[in-house]
Write a protein that holds these residues in place. Sequence first.
Motif, short mmCIF file in Angstrom:
data_model
loop_
_atom_site.label_atom_id
_atom_site.label_comp_id
_atom_site.label_asym_id
_atom_site.label_seq_id
_atom_site.Cartn_x
_atom_site.Cartn_y
_atom_site.Cartn_z
N ARG A 27 0.82 -1.21 0.00
CA ARG A 27 0.00 0.00 0.00
C ARG A 27 0.85 1.27 0.00
O ARG A 27 0.43 2.31 -0.48
N ASP A 36 -3.68 0.68 -3.36
CA ASP A 36 -4.19 1.58 -2.33
C ASP A 36 -5.51 1.01 -1.80
O ASP A 36 -6.59 1.41 -2.22
N ASN A 37 -5.37 0.02 -0.89
CA ASN A 37 -6.53 -0.67 -0.36
C ASN A 37 -6.21 -1.11 1.08
O ASN A 37 -5.10 -1.56 1.35
N GLU A 38 -7.19 -1.00 1.96
CA GLU A 38 -7.00 -1.30 3.39
C GLU A 38 -6.54 -2.74 3.67
O GLU A 38 -5.88 -2.98 4.67
N HIS A 44 3.57 -5.52 1.63
CA HIS A 44 2.82 -6.76 1.75
C HIS A 44 3.62 -8.00 1.32
O HIS A 44 3.72 -8.96 2.06
#
Length: 108
Positions: A27, A36-38, A44
């Motif tokens: 992210r 761009d994700n929770e 990651h």
Amino acid sequence: MPQLIVSVEGVEIKHVDLQKDCTTLGRSADNDIVFDNEVVSGHHCRFDLLGLAAVFVEDLHSTNGTYIDGKMVKRQLLHDGEVISIGNFRIKYRAASGRRDFVHTAMR
């Protein structure tokens, strides 16, 4: 050249050629591939390219994990056609294929 094909809900959103020895995904903006994700951690996972024949995916202690065929992985050699899951993202791995490149070149 090995390639990653990213899709969300069956819609392809990105193609990434693996050209570097190490390609990071996360992210944070300092990654090579940014989601761009929770559900995606800041850093990651990464893809390690060893020559043109081998690509490993390694989870970087992410919160939600990196999965192949529904199984959480820490570090795994990728095989052509395998799909990596991170949240609702699906990343299909395409191995480099000298034969496909030869056919493409021969048809020019």
